[in-house]
Scaffold this active site. Structure first.
Site, short mmCIF file in Angstrom:
data_model
loop_
_atom_site.label_atom_id
_atom_site.label_comp_id
_atom_site.label_asym_id
_atom_site.label_seq_id
_atom_site.Cartn_x
_atom_site.Cartn_y
_atom_site.Cartn_z
N ARG A 117 66.93 0.96 117.71
CA ARG A 117 67.60 2.20 118.16
C ARG A 117 66.69 3.41 117.98
NH1 ARG A 117 72.75 1.13 114.44
NH2 ARG A 117 72.41 -1.11 114.53
N GLU A 153 77.06 -4.68 99.91
CA GLU A 153 78.26 -4.33 100.69
C GLU A 153 79.35 -5.38 100.51
OE1 GLU A 153 75.37 -3.96 103.91
OE2 GLU A 153 76.58 -2.36 104.76
N ARG A 213 84.20 -6.13 106.99
CA ARG A 213 83.49 -4.88 107.25
C ARG A 213 83.85 -4.44 108.67
NH1 ARG A 213 77.31 -3.94 109.07
NH2 ARG A 213 77.30 -1.68 108.94
N HIS A 267 77.47 2.90 107.53
CA HIS A 267 76.91 2.29 106.32
C HIS A 267 77.53 2.90 105.06
CE1 HIS A 267 73.01 1.60 108.83
NE2 HIS A 267 73.66 0.46 108.76
N ASN A 284 81.12 -10.01 107.35
CA ASN A 284 80.36 -8.88 107.89
C ASN A 284 79.83 -9.34 109.24
OD1 ASN A 284 78.47 -6.94 108.52
ND2 ASN A 284 77.53 -6.88 106.49
C1 LIG Z 1 76.36 0.81 111.51
C2 LIG Z 1 75.13 0.00 111.60
O1 LIG Z 1 74.13 0.43 112.12
O2 LIG Z 1 75.18 -1.23 111.06
P1 LIG Z 1 74.02 -2.33 111.03
O3 LIG Z 1 72.89 -1.73 110.26
O4 LIG Z 1 74.65 -3.51 110.34
O5 LIG Z 1 73.64 -2.60 112.46
MG LIG Z 2 73.27 -4.19 107.03
#
Ligand SMILES: CC(=O)OP(=O)(O)O
Ligand SMILES: [Mg+2]
Ligand SMILES: Nc1ncnc2c1ncn2[C@@H]1O[C@H](COP(=O)(O)OP(=O)(O)O)[C@@H](O)[C@H]1O
Length: 407
Positions: free
Chosen positions: A243, A386, A93, A182, A10
């Site tokens: 984010r 996961e 992944r 996810h 991952n």
């Molecule tokens: C798609 C995504 O946001 O993955 P991660 O939470 O691992 O950054």
């Molecule tokens: Mg994660």
């Protein structure tokens, strides 16, 4: 095929998590993490073999290629090296699979090219996934490499949820739509929630809240995803570690026209300097809660904004599903933060949603209910897995490919 082990990778933007799993019995032979890749001498490697002590070191790991070589060396030290004939496949992944990949897929040059083509819509993730695949291929060119896509579970979303309300021709020309991410976690957790309730997944409607560094919510009806909060990229939806999640898209034009920022600068702002980090300087929920408890107002506001958005999605997906049997919390924050779970559901008693504060405070690694016994809707904490899901899907695929009766 003779081997029964699957190595799962991952690869994130600055970390690689890996697990070596024996599919006969499902035991984890080794679990590891390489983090802070590319941060000078500050990278950290932690490797834990099933039958030994954890080993941990810090030092320079300049890129993902070096991270995978560090992993290979650690596995070697335990006699679990990548040259083992016991290895049946390497499962990766892969975050963005577009619309093409709805199932786990054995990786060939065409699959690699498609993952590469999708880099602009998963700029933090797909490049790392690609490096992971290429390095793994160079270490074991003879072994099947399987991609398991974050987007796959969401391909069942109806057009009404998947389309943005923009000009159809423009959207189609650029394949702009909501893909969701996810998915491996949402699929696994919704299934495990049904199991916890003692019911078949086909009979259960679940709102899954995957709250990690990246965070997303999904509405799952009878085992199929009908809506999810991430969109074209993993930027839409909930407030995340770094984010922004949802906002008026005109913020971007404003920052360009009035703020003089470039598209790349805004991309970095929204993906890496926003969310909890942008609001209060910290992205780790443990630290934010510590600051809230100490009376820090910026941290308290960041927490409130995070919870407000989460609550809006819970309400939205309640409406989308019509009947909700369970709300499931998962990933780093969802599994560990009792204050987040309590605050997210506070005031939703009218929807049949409540948390028993005693049950909510109990820590543990097992899936568990935290709603009062007489609650109309079950509330659950369901640890995601996961890696096991990727290993299971990869192993099933390579076995299928080797079975002459199935091809
Ligand atoms: C798609 C995504 O946001 O993955 P991660 O939470 O691992 O950054
Ligand atoms: Mg994660
Ligand atoms: N004990 C805890 N209490 C509250 N939050 C936690 C705890 N442990 C981890 N977290 C949160 O989980 C986040 C990591 O979640 P994880 O699902 O591992 O993310 P990712 O897979 O995106 O790296 C951390 O940034 C932190 O905010």
């Amino acid at each position: 095929m003779s081997g029964s082990r699957v190595l799962v990778l991952n690869s994130g933007s600055s970390s690689v998590k890996y697990q070596l799993i024996d599919m006969r019995g499902g035991s984890r032979l080794a679990v590891g993490l390489v983090e802070r890749i590319g941060e000078g001498g500050g990278s950290r490697v932690k490797h834990t073999p099933a039958d030994g002590e954890s080993r941990e070191w810090t030092g320079p790991v300049p890129d993902h290629d070096a991270a995978l070589k560090a992993m290979a060396a650690e596995l070697d030290r335990d006699g679990l090296g990548l040259d083992s004939p016991e290895l049946a496949a390497i499962g990766h992944r892969v975050v963005h699979g577009g619309l093409r990949f709805t199932e786990p897929t054995v990786i060939d040059d065409a699959v690699l090219a498609e993952i590469e083509r999708l880099i602009p819509v998963a700029p933090l993730h797909n490049p790392a996934n690609l490096t992971g695949i290429r390095t793994a291929q160079s270490l074991r060119p003879d072994l099947p490499q399987v991609a398991v896509f974050d987007t796959a579970f969401h391909t069942t979303m109806p057009e009404s949820a998947a389309r943005y309300a923009i000009d159809v021709e423009t959207a189609d020309a650029h394949r702009i739509r909501r893909y969701g991410f996810h998915g491996t976690s949402h699929a696994y957790v919704s299934r495990e929630t049904a199991r916890l309730l003692g019911r078949a997944p086909e009979d259960v409607n679940v709102i899954v809240l995957h709250l990690g560094n990246g965070a997303s919510a999904s509405a799952v009806r009878g085992g199929r995803c009908v809506d999810t909060s991430m969109g074209l990229t993993p930027l839409e939806g909930l407030v995340m570690g770094t984010r922004s999640g949802d906002m008026d898209p005109a913020v971007i034009f404003h920052l360009m026209r009035v703020g003089g920022m470039s598209a790349d600068e805004i991309d970095t702002l929204l993906n890496k300097r926003s969310g909890l980090t942008g609001l209060c300087g910290d992205n780790d929920m443990r630290e934010i809660r510590r600051r809230v408890d100490a009376g820090d107002e910026r941290a308290a506001l960041a927490f409130d904004i995070y919870i407000h958005r989460l609550k809006k999605y819970i309400g939205a997906y309640y409406a989308v599903l019509g009947r909700v049997d369970a709300v499931a919390f998962t990933a780093g924050v969802g599994e560990n933060s009792a204050p987040v779970r309590e605050a997210a559901l506070a005031g939703l008693e009218g929807l049949g949603l409540a948390v028993d504060s005693g049950l909510n405070a109990v820590r543990g690694d097992a899936a568990r209910l935290i709603s009062p016994a007489d609650a109309r809707v079950a509330v659950a904490v369901v640890p995601t897995d996961e890696e096991m899901e990727i290993a299971t899907q990869s192993y099933a695929l390579v076995n299928e490919e080797c079975n002459p009766l199935l091809t």
